[in-house]
Design a protein around this motif. Sequence first.
Motif, PDB file in Angstrom:
ATOM      1  N   UNK A 105       0.831  -1.223   0.000  1.00 31.47           N
ATOM      2  CA  UNK A 105       0.000   0.000   0.000  1.00 31.47           C
ATOM      3  C   UNK A 105       0.857   1.262   0.000  1.00 31.47           C
ATOM      4  N   UNK A 106       0.236   2.375  -0.329  1.00 28.62           N
ATOM      5  CA  UNK A 106       0.936   3.665  -0.297  1.00 28.62           C
ATOM      6  C   UNK A 106       1.265   4.019   1.153  1.00 28.62           C
ATOM      7  N   UNK A 107       2.434   4.638   1.347  1.00 29.47           N
ATOM      8  CA  UNK A 107       2.788   5.089   2.696  1.00 29.47           C
ATOM      9  C   UNK A 107       2.636   6.612   2.722  1.00 29.47           C
ATOM     10  N   UNK A 108       1.870   7.092   3.677  1.00 30.15           N
ATOM     11  CA  UNK A 108       1.614   8.533   3.753  1.00 30.15           C
ATOM     12  C   UNK A 108       2.928   9.288   3.940  1.00 30.15           C
ATOM     13  N   UNK A 110       5.626  11.982   5.158  1.00 24.40           N
ATOM     14  CA  UNK A 110       5.858  12.581   6.466  1.00 24.40           C
ATOM     15  C   UNK A 110       7.253  13.181   6.460  1.00 24.40           C
ATOM     16  N   UNK A 112       9.614  13.053   8.504  1.00 22.64           N
ATOM     17  CA  UNK A 112      10.659  12.145   9.002  1.00 22.64           C
ATOM     18  C   UNK A 112      11.085  11.162   7.908  1.00 22.64           C
ATOM     19  N   UNK A 113      10.168  10.834   7.026  1.00 22.93           N
ATOM     20  CA  UNK A 113      10.402   9.789   6.012  1.00 22.93           C
ATOM     21  C   UNK A 113      10.916  10.381   4.698  1.00 22.93           C
ATOM     22  N   UNK A 120       9.930   4.923   0.512  1.00 23.40           N
ATOM     23  CA  UNK A 120       9.078   4.799   1.711  1.00 23.40           C
ATOM     24  C   UNK A 120       8.508   3.388   1.816  1.00 23.40           C
ATOM     25  N   UNK A 123      11.195   0.999   3.040  1.00 23.07           N
ATOM     26  CA  UNK A 123      11.406   1.089   4.498  1.00 23.07           C
ATOM     27  C   UNK A 123      10.285   0.356   5.229  1.00 23.07           C
ATOM     28  N   UNK A 124       9.077   0.523   4.709  1.00 25.26           N
ATOM     29  CA  UNK A 124       7.919  -0.159   5.302  1.00 25.26           C
ATOM     30  C   UNK A 124       8.114  -1.677   5.267  1.00 25.26           C
ATOM     31  N   UNK A 127      10.735  -2.730   7.800  1.00 24.75           N
ATOM     32  CA  UNK A 127      10.185  -2.665   9.156  1.00 24.75           C
ATOM     33  C   UNK A 127       9.226  -3.832   9.405  1.00 24.75           C
ATOM     34  N   UNK A 181      17.172  -2.737  13.306  1.00 24.37           N
ATOM     35  CA  UNK A 181      16.986  -1.679  12.304  1.00 24.37           C
ATOM     36  C   UNK A 181      18.325  -0.975  12.046  1.00 24.37           C
TER      37      UNK A 181
ATOM     38  N   UNK B  32      14.290  13.438  18.114  1.00 27.78           N
ATOM     39  CA  UNK B  32      15.443  13.112  17.267  1.00 27.78           C
ATOM     40  C   UNK B  32      16.706  12.954  18.114  1.00 27.78           C
ATOM     41  N   UNK B  39      13.392   6.360  16.732  1.00 26.24           N
ATOM     42  CA  UNK B  39      13.009   5.170  15.972  1.00 26.24           C
ATOM     43  C   UNK B  39      11.508   4.921  16.106  1.00 26.24           C
ATOM     44  N   UNK B  42       9.707   7.129  13.959  1.00 22.28           N
ATOM     45  CA  UNK B  42       9.760   6.667  12.566  1.00 22.28           C
ATOM     46  C   UNK B  42       8.733   5.549  12.315  1.00 22.28           C
ATOM     47  N   UNK B  45       5.425   7.091  12.093  1.00 21.96           N
ATOM     48  CA  UNK B  45       5.259   7.846  10.831  1.00 21.96           C
ATOM     49  C   UNK B  45       4.967   6.935   9.647  1.00 21.96           C
ATOM     50  N   UNK B  46       5.371   5.697   9.777  1.00 18.60           N
ATOM     51  CA  UNK B  46       5.205   4.730   8.686  1.00 18.60           C
ATOM     52  C   UNK B  46       3.744   4.273   8.611  1.00 18.60           C
ATOM     53  N   UNK B  47       2.919   5.112   8.011  1.00 17.85           N
ATOM     54  CA  UNK B  47       1.484   4.828   8.007  1.00 17.85           C
ATOM     55  C   UNK B  47       0.980   4.454   6.615  1.00 17.85           C
ATOM     56  N   UNK B  48       0.759   3.156   6.408  1.00 18.90           N
ATOM     57  CA  UNK B  48       0.171   2.759   5.115  1.00 18.90           C
ATOM     58  C   UNK B  48      -1.255   3.301   5.007  1.00 18.90           C
ATOM     59  N   UNK B  49      -1.633   3.710   3.828  1.00 22.13           N
ATOM     60  CA  UNK B  49      -3.009   4.250   3.695  1.00 22.13           C
ATOM     61  C   UNK B  49      -3.768   3.537   2.576  1.00 22.13           C
TER      62      UNK B  49
END
Lengths: 185, 185
Positions: A105-108, A110, A112-113, A120, A123-124, A127, A181, B32, B39, B42, B45-49
């Motif tokens: 899926x798309x990662x919003x 941000x 930080x990213x 992105x 990285x997802x 993780x 990580x 930070x 971390x 981070x 922030x890693x939010x799939x949408x």
Amino acid sequence: MLLDDKNKEKKLVQKAYHDPEAFGELYELYFDKIFRFTVYRVSSLENTEDIVEDIFEKALKNLSHFHWRKNANFGSWLFQIARNTIIDYYKKNSIRKTINVADLPEIASNEILPSDTVKRKEIFQDLQKLIDNLPQRQAEIVILRFFGERRNKEIAEILKISEKTVASNLCRALRTLHRHYRDLQ
Amino acid sequence: MSLKNNPSNNQNLLDEIEKMLSVQWRNRDYLKHNALLGFCAQIIAMQPKASANYRENLKQKLIVLHPQKKKADWKQKITTLRFLIPSRELLTLRTAYICLSLVLFITLGIINPWHPDRKNVFSNPKPIILSEINSIPATNDLSRVRLENNLTQNYRILKEHREFKLIEYTLFDGSKIIAVENILL
């Protein structure tokens, strides 16, 4: 969850028994959290969409059986459904396939990213693999805490464990994740 | 922040995470400075949408599937049907008589015993055809010959006895009369 929000949600749930629009509001309130929780457990966008649909349909079907208790709010109940649905999914599909970046899926975006969409997604994926390598319980707690946005008390209710166990597992999981990580980078 | 694995440190970390999760994004720069909390930031922030289309379609589907919505649809259908069903006030003995009379009139209209053609069928004697003449027994030859002869005329002898004859006359307008003729006179 603040007391005011909790009361509002309680009223909304009571209204949702009879009013489809009220259920729509509950859906809006929990969709993102349920979607993120599921996608971290399932990976593929296609499967995630099917499972999320299944979760909300089950919630709708069983809404009349839900009763608000002191330690069991609607969110906890919904996440229990989500958890069971994902468990059922893995019982049917035991083999985990490697997912292409395009199927994620798309990662919003941000601050930080990275700004690059593909980066992105990579990285997802990293993780997600790290979380997958954690012990089952720790992985679940991390996902519920960070992507389902549940508090330790609610996680304890969902997983039927003590709040202290949740806290210690979360700390251990975070340290392990962070270490791996850093190694990855 | 020292992160040795002991309960007090675990609690400190959890407190920091709790604090971090409750603070708005703009004020999270201080994180930070701390690797682990950074971390965590981070991860959060890693939010799939999900796609907006999928989200909206699922919402609409759930609203349609809502049990109350289904019930409401049925209620609406029943209300619509009620306009077609006569109200209880109309269900009286008088209305029943009116309906019964209507049915009787319609039936009689279909049968129509007063129709002029039907009247002729009942009141007029059946026209004699040659095949019927042939079916008369040979013993009664005299009557048979007379009947044949009279077919072209405006009368016919229906019955002949020693004392009298029964004759049917056809008048100029097509109507018929039956007369008894005394032979002895």
